[in-house]
Design a protein around this motif. Structure first.
Motif, mmCIF file in Angstrom:
data_model
loop_
_atom_site.group_PDB
_atom_site.id
_atom_site.type_symbol
_atom_site.label_atom_id
_atom_site.label_comp_id
_atom_site.label_asym_id
_atom_site.label_seq_id
_atom_site.Cartn_x
_atom_site.Cartn_y
_atom_site.Cartn_z
ATOM 1 N N PHE A 1 -1.526 -2.587 10.054
ATOM 2 C CA PHE A 1 -1.327 -4.247 9.155
ATOM 3 C C PHE A 1 -1.254 -5.141 10.544
ATOM 4 O O PHE A 1 -2.632 -5.810 10.791
ATOM 5 C CB PHE A 1 0.289 -4.406 9.031
ATOM 6 N N GLU B 1 -9.014 -9.602 13.479
ATOM 7 C CA GLU B 1 -9.595 -11.711 13.376
ATOM 8 C C GLU B 1 -9.450 -11.631 14.761
ATOM 9 O O GLU B 1 -10.580 -12.594 14.397
ATOM 10 C CB GLU B 1 -8.433 -12.312 12.509
ATOM 11 N N SER C 1 12.277 -3.468 -0.336
ATOM 12 C CA SER C 1 11.729 -3.702 -1.687
ATOM 13 C C SER C 1 10.673 -4.457 -1.069
ATOM 14 O O SER C 1 10.878 -5.371 -0.252
ATOM 15 C CB SER C 1 13.324 -4.722 -2.494
ATOM 16 N N LEU C 2 9.471 -4.015 -2.429
ATOM 17 C CA LEU C 2 8.141 -4.795 -1.460
ATOM 18 C C LEU C 2 7.890 -5.797 -2.920
ATOM 19 O O LEU C 2 7.000 -6.238 -2.673
ATOM 20 C CB LEU C 2 7.033 -3.926 -1.240
ATOM 21 N N SER C 3 8.836 -6.224 -3.569
ATOM 22 C CA SER C 3 9.248 -7.009 -4.415
ATOM 23 C C SER C 3 9.367 -8.287 -4.023
ATOM 24 O O SER C 3 8.936 -9.649 -4.421
ATOM 25 C CB SER C 3 9.100 -7.285 -5.808
ATOM 26 N N VAL D 1 2.218 -13.916 6.991
ATOM 27 C CA VAL D 1 3.520 -13.739 6.952
ATOM 28 C C VAL D 1 3.059 -12.047 6.430
ATOM 29 O O VAL D 1 2.089 -12.579 5.206
ATOM 30 C CB VAL D 1 4.442 -14.248 6.608
ATOM 31 N N PRO D 2 2.605 -11.050 6.784
ATOM 32 C CA PRO D 2 2.621 -9.694 6.339
ATOM 33 C C PRO D 2 3.571 -9.390 4.840
ATOM 34 O O PRO D 2 4.774 -9.901 4.959
ATOM 35 C CB PRO D 2 2.562 -8.552 6.902
ATOM 36 N N PHE D 3 3.156 -8.795 3.787
ATOM 37 C CA PHE D 3 4.376 -9.056 2.559
ATOM 38 C C PHE D 3 2.902 -7.924 2.101
ATOM 39 O O PHE D 3 1.983 -8.248 1.148
ATOM 40 C CB PHE D 3 4.395 -10.608 1.325
ATOM 41 N N GLY E 1 1.872 -4.831 2.850
ATOM 42 C CA GLY E 1 0.671 -4.781 3.300
ATOM 43 C C GLY E 1 -0.419 -6.147 3.243
ATOM 44 O O GLY E 1 -1.410 -5.752 3.687
ATOM 45 N N LYS E 2 -0.104 -6.808 2.981
ATOM 46 C CA LYS E 2 -1.333 -8.207 2.810
ATOM 47 C C LYS E 2 -0.040 -9.411 3.630
ATOM 48 O O LYS E 2 0.349 -9.399 3.427
ATOM 49 C CB LYS E 2 -1.989 -8.851 1.284
ATOM 50 N N PRO E 3 -1.857 -10.305 3.922
ATOM 51 C CA PRO E 3 -1.058 -11.683 4.655
ATOM 52 C C PRO E 3 -1.031 -12.407 3.307
ATOM 53 O O PRO E 3 -1.740 -12.662 2.719
ATOM 54 C CB PRO E 3 -2.473 -12.285 5.534
ATOM 55 N N LEU F 1 -14.220 -12.946 -0.112
ATOM 56 C CA LEU F 1 -15.209 -11.592 0.687
ATOM 57 C C LEU F 1 -13.372 -10.995 1.232
ATOM 58 O O LEU F 1 -13.343 -10.746 2.492
ATOM 59 C CB LEU F 1 -15.880 -11.538 1.593
ATOM 60 N N THR G 1 -9.080 -13.839 5.297
ATOM 61 C CA THR G 1 -7.590 -14.634 5.666
ATOM 62 C C THR G 1 -7.475 -15.845 5.628
ATOM 63 O O THR G 1 -8.017 -16.563 6.501
ATOM 64 C CB THR G 1 -6.804 -13.540 6.531
ATOM 65 N N ARG H 1 14.513 4.134 -5.075
ATOM 66 C CA ARG H 1 14.394 3.579 -6.188
ATOM 67 C C ARG H 1 13.421 4.138 -7.730
ATOM 68 O O ARG H 1 12.514 3.357 -7.522
ATOM 69 C CB ARG H 1 14.874 2.262 -6.065
ATOM 70 N N GLU I 1 9.716 -0.323 -7.916
ATOM 71 C CA GLU I 1 9.719 -0.429 -5.980
ATOM 72 C C GLU I 1 10.078 1.531 -6.137
ATOM 73 O O GLU I 1 9.939 1.774 -4.911
ATOM 74 C CB GLU I 1 11.580 -0.705 -6.287
ATOM 75 N N GLU J 1 7.434 2.316 -2.917
ATOM 76 C CA GLU J 1 8.531 1.932 -1.620
ATOM 77 C C GLU J 1 9.048 2.264 -0.856
ATOM 78 O O GLU J 1 9.635 2.469 0.058
ATOM 79 C CB GLU J 1 8.568 0.176 -1.024
#
Lengths: 424, 154, 368
Positions: A348, A355, B52-54, B73-75, B77-79, B100, B103, C67, C72, C75
């Motif tokens: 990532f 970019e 936790s990626l939520s 910020v990455p979150f 795996g995506k910005p 498309l 970012t 989890r 979750e 992940e």
């Protein structure tokens, strides 16, 4: 007593029926004939079963947007749609013009489509200046001079089964515009008479714009009318090319306008962006466009080794260096990933370098080496860090393998000791 | 039922047998220790935060984000774009342009969100205002605990 | 081992008496294993038990970080693989170990079948063992979903579609399995409960019965060898056990190599709204059944064709359970070659079907 009870029962049964009968509204008459206007033309033309007269009627009835809005044949062709008798229906005093001539068609459509008050009753957001736009176009100008082949309203929109432009089946839906234009502009014999090329469609289909439209499904991608206009269809003037491309590619256009080329191209009458990128066969640009070499676009004006050639060669070098560094980082991260290391976060982070590469390529249009170098250096830093992370992951992999070797050694010596004990 | 005859009472053989047994014990012990080492290390949780990626705690403080500015910020795996509006409200949106996938960035001069690739413009609610983007940017839930910003998927 | 001494009983002796060590050690002394040319198969049972314990241990360790929720679980597995020290090792041992465990259980089952170890008095050992085989498949199926990646999500979808075909109870059964009408986070919770609680509890009970019966009756000697006369025996402690341990350590070495060179992949997170990728298939031990079901026509006399396949599997499963009661000849000590031939036929069929299932399917991209 029994009789009284019978009467009571009878009343009990009759009462609800009476209530229903009294309360029910009067039976309705046939629904008011509001939507469907009288269109005797259809009745006659459909029953004719003739190859010339029946298909238009069929198409109009089937799905024409005007038919659905309650218009009849007479709204365009004139005459009296209520009359069954042919002569009465085809009465010139009632405005009957029969099949409009080529020259008449724009006026026929504009009768309604230039009337703002009328159009507002049906679709207030529709424009009403198509005719005035059309008059400025090459098609419009030649039509007035009596040309019989040039496009008018019906050429692109159809005549009888006209669909709204948002309908995917309409010939002017974004994905179908190029083909529609190509019916004339791809006809070699026809185009020869105007001294125009007929390979434009083929060229367009090789472009990134066509790929965006047809492969990626992006209907906002440019097609013929995006650059040439819808009704005022004219190729952009040489001096306005950058503006036209800039409606989407705003950043590039701004940088180009700031660059030395903007003035130089204007002075030389060169068509802005088209000079290097082409007009219809616009392919994915690469850094190979830079410089006076065989793939470079600069050689037609610049000399090898002149001030600009030196600068663009340096830009090329920087961009290629960044690109190769990013590719190297990708390779090692992919290798680490395949060896089982978890490197998704490092991957990532590498996107920041990608970019920076995009920014560097954009800066090329400014034609200032300093700008390109700044972005390339930023990107290089990120790419180097990602590569280092990849090496770290590979080192972890090697650590695991060394650990395995150690534990295998221990296990094998334990097995050997066991076997020895068993033998003993 | 046959049973193996008892080993001969030979002192030399006896010593050798004892050494073989000791060797066996040692190697087995070493092997078992080599199994225990990773297990014990495994039991100690790492320093980095939960997977936790939520939900994500941002690496900068709330006070460090000035009004009319934003950060990528990455979150997951995506910005994502975390920004503070002119009025000081803290917001977060997906930063992946719906056209498309370039970012997007916060544009100070116009207090809106802009995609440099094809001039797509979004308002601070993420709505696609002009240009090619066909859909709005998806919002994220922002919570502030003291000076910590926590972003969560809606 | 406890010598009667004139001195008053010390701490050691009191402890040994309290736990009944005398009886245990007496039994352990006597426990022996027949020695003959087919004795190599005896190692399979102990290997299966060892691998089961490895699964239990690594499974418990994974429980500390995993989890079980749709948002979750992927992940958390990624976290175990990337961040937790030696997490990659524990997880890879568990995933590779599962496959090796099922393979060994199948081999153990096949050796018991062909060596006719199911003859009385061992018919209930066979019964409990067959149930354990089914449990092993259940462990594999329920565990496969837990990482919640694309492959496991769609394999579970396909797998839970199969019982839905059974008339009357089918849709209800599928609903109970899935925790709903579709494979969702509810399915994940349910499979998690099945995998870490229900199946382990059942397996413990069955394993207890199985192992008790094995101690009770000892190792079975194949009929052909029995007919040749009496057999030499080897003490279990320490001789056979030492040989067992060679096998166990070899298995550990193999697992270690696999985990370091081929760590188990994460895959991509499951997206229920994405179309199923081409070439979805279950784990290798289900492939033969999966492939067999494909050959049934869509309907036979108005009944879904797959149903005949499912019923067929049920019948075969029942027959397997009842082998000790069906193979009269073996019970009487005579050779029963037809049972061997049927068994061999099934093995060949299973292998062929598995290979067919692995080939790229026509009309789709090459199977992953």
């Amino acid at each position: 007593m029994r009789g009284f009870l019978r009467a009571l029962a009878g009343l009990a049964l009759a009462a609800p029926l009476a209530v229903i009968a009294l309360g029910a509204p009067a039976p309705r008459l046939a629904p008011p004939a509001a939507a469907a206007p009288v269109n005797q033309c259809m009745e006659c033309h459909l029953s004719l079963d003739d190859d010339t007269f029946t298909p238009p009627a069929k198409a109009f009835r089937k799905e024409d947007v005007h038919a659905k809005a309650g218009f009849t044949c007479a709204n365009c062709h004139g005459g009296d749609p209520t009359q069954e008798d042919m002569d009465a229906a085809h009465d010139p005093k009632k405005g009957f013009i029969g099949k409009p001539t080529h020259q008449q068609i724009p006026q026929v459509c504009a009768k309604c489509h230039s009337d703002a008050g009328l159009m507002k009753q049906f679709n207030p957001s529709l424009r009403v200046d198509e005719l005035s736009e059309y008059k400025t176009s090459k098609h419009g100008q030649m039509l007035v001079q009596g040309d019989q082949h040039v496009a008018e309203c019906a050429s692109c929109h159809g005549a009888h089964g006209i669909l709204p432009i948002k309908d995917t089946r309409s010939p002017v839906y974004p994905t179908r515009v190029a083909k529609t234009c190509n019916t004339c502009h791809g006809d070699t014999a026809l185009m020869a008479s105007y001294h125009l090329p007929s390979d434009v469609y083929a060229k367009y289909m090789t472009s990134v714009h066509a790929k965006a439209m047809y492969e990626k499904g992006d209907i906002s991608a440019p097609t013929c009318n995006s650059c040439h206009g819808n009704h005022g269809a004219t190729p952009p003037a040489v001096s306005s090319v950058a503006n036209v491309c800039g409606t989407c590619h705003s950043v590039f256009a701004e940088k180009f306008k700031q660059s030395a080329h903007s003035r130089a191209f204007a002075d030389m009458g060169l068509p802005g962006c088209v000079t290097c990128h082409g007009n219809h066969d616009i392919v994915q640009p690469t850094e190979e466009f830079l410089g006076t070499g065989p793939t470079g676009k600069c050689g037609s004006c610049h000399e090898k080794g002149d001030r600009c050639d030196v600068a663009t060669t340096a830009m090329h070098k920087d961009i290629v260096a960044l690109r190769t560094r990013i590719e190297a980082a990708h390779r090692i991260l992919d290798t680490a990933s395949e060896a089982g290391m978890e490197v998704s976060k490092q991957k990532f982070d590498l996107t920041n370098a990608e970019e920076a590469l995009t920014k560097a390529r954009t800066d090329v249009h400014e034609l200032q080496l300093a700008a390109v170098r700044k972005d390339a250096d930023e990107g290089l830093a990120v790419a180097r860090a990602a590569e280092a992370a990849g090496h770290k992951a590979m080192a972890e992999r090697d650590y695991r393998r060394r650990g395995l070797l150690l534990s295998l050694f221990l296990i094998l010596s334990a097995i050997a000791a066991l076997l020895y004990k068993i033998r003993g | 039922m046959h049973v193996e005859p008892p080993p001969l009472a030979d002192p030399l053989l006896d010593t050798r047998r004892r050494w073989v047994t000791r060797l066996l014990g040692t190697t087995l012990g070493a092997t078992i220790l080599s199994f225990l080492y990773p297990v014990l290390r495994y039991l100690v949780p790492p320093v980095t935060s939960e997977p936790s990626l939520s939900e994500l705690e941002l690496p900068f403080k709330a006070s460090e984000l000035a009004p009319n500015s934003g950060r990528i910020v990455p979150f997951g795996g995506k910005p994502i774009l975390v920004f503070r509006t002119v009025s000081g409200e803290l917001k977060a949106l997906s930063a992946v342009c719906t056209h498309l996938n370039c970012t997007v960035q916060y544009r100070k001069e116009r207090s809106d969100i802009w995609c440099a690739c094809h001039n797509g413009v979004y308002n601070t609610d993420g709505g696609n205002v002009s240009g090619p983007p066909p859909r709005p940017l998806l919002p994220l839930e922002v919570n502030v605990r003291g000076d910590k910003i926590v972003v969560r998927k809606v | 081992m406890s010598a009667k001494s004139e001195k008053p009983p010390g701490f050691r002796q009191r402890t040994l008496e309290a736990i009944g060590w005398e009886g245990v050690s007496h039994f352990a002394e006597k426990k022996d294993v027949p020695v003959h040319r087919s004795m190599v198969f005896y190692y399979l049972g102990g290997m299966a038990l060892f691998l089961f314990l490895v699964q239990a241990a690594t499974g418990i360790l994974l429980l500390l970080y995993y989890r079980p929720s749709a948002s979750e679980s992927y992940e958390s597995v990624q976290y175990i693989m990337a961040e937790v020290p030696f997490g990659w090792l524990i997880r890879s041992i568990h995933s590779w170990g599962a496959n090796i465990f099922v393979g060994v259980v199948i081999l153990h089952f096949l050796s018991a079948y062909f060596e006719k170890a199911y003859r009385p008095p061992r018919q209930f050992t066979w019964l409990s063992g067959t149930f354990l085989l089914f449990l092993a498949f259940g462990f594999g199926f329920s565990g496969y979903l837990l990482p919640w990646n694309t492959l496991s999500y769609f394999a579970t979808k396909v797998g839970t579609d199969v019982p839905a075909q059974i008339p009357w109870i089918g849709p209800l059964l599928s609903r109970i399995l899935r925790g709903g009408s579709d494979v969702t986070g509810a399915t994940l919770s349910r499979f998690y409960g099945i995998h870490v609680a229900i199946l382990p509890a059942t397996a413990t009970v069955l394993l207890g019965i199985h192992l008790y019966l094995v101690q009770l009756h000892g190792m079975s000697v194949p009929p052909k060898i029995e007919r040749e006369g009496s057999v030499r025996r080897m003490k279990f402690f320490p001789d056979f056990l030492l040989r067992d341990m060679v096998g166990w350590l070899t298995a550990v070495a193999l697992l270690a190599v696999l985990c370091v060179f081929f760590p188990w992949e994460l895959g991509k997170k499951a997206d229920p709204f994405a179309p199923a990728p081409a070439g979805i298939r279950p784990e290798w031990y289900f492939l033969s059944m999966f492939q067999a079901l494909k050959y049934f026509p869509a309907t036979i006399a108005g009944i879904p064709g797959e149903l005949f396949g499912i019923v067929g599997f049920g019948v075969i499963g029942l027959a397997v359970l009842l082998v000790p009661f069906l193979d009269r000849k073996a019970v009487e000590g005579r050779s029963s070659p037809w049972w061997n031939r049927i068994g061999a036929l099934f093995i060949v069929a299973a292998l062929v079907l598995t290979v067919l299932a692995l080939l790229p399917q026509p009309g789709t991209a090459a199977a992953p």
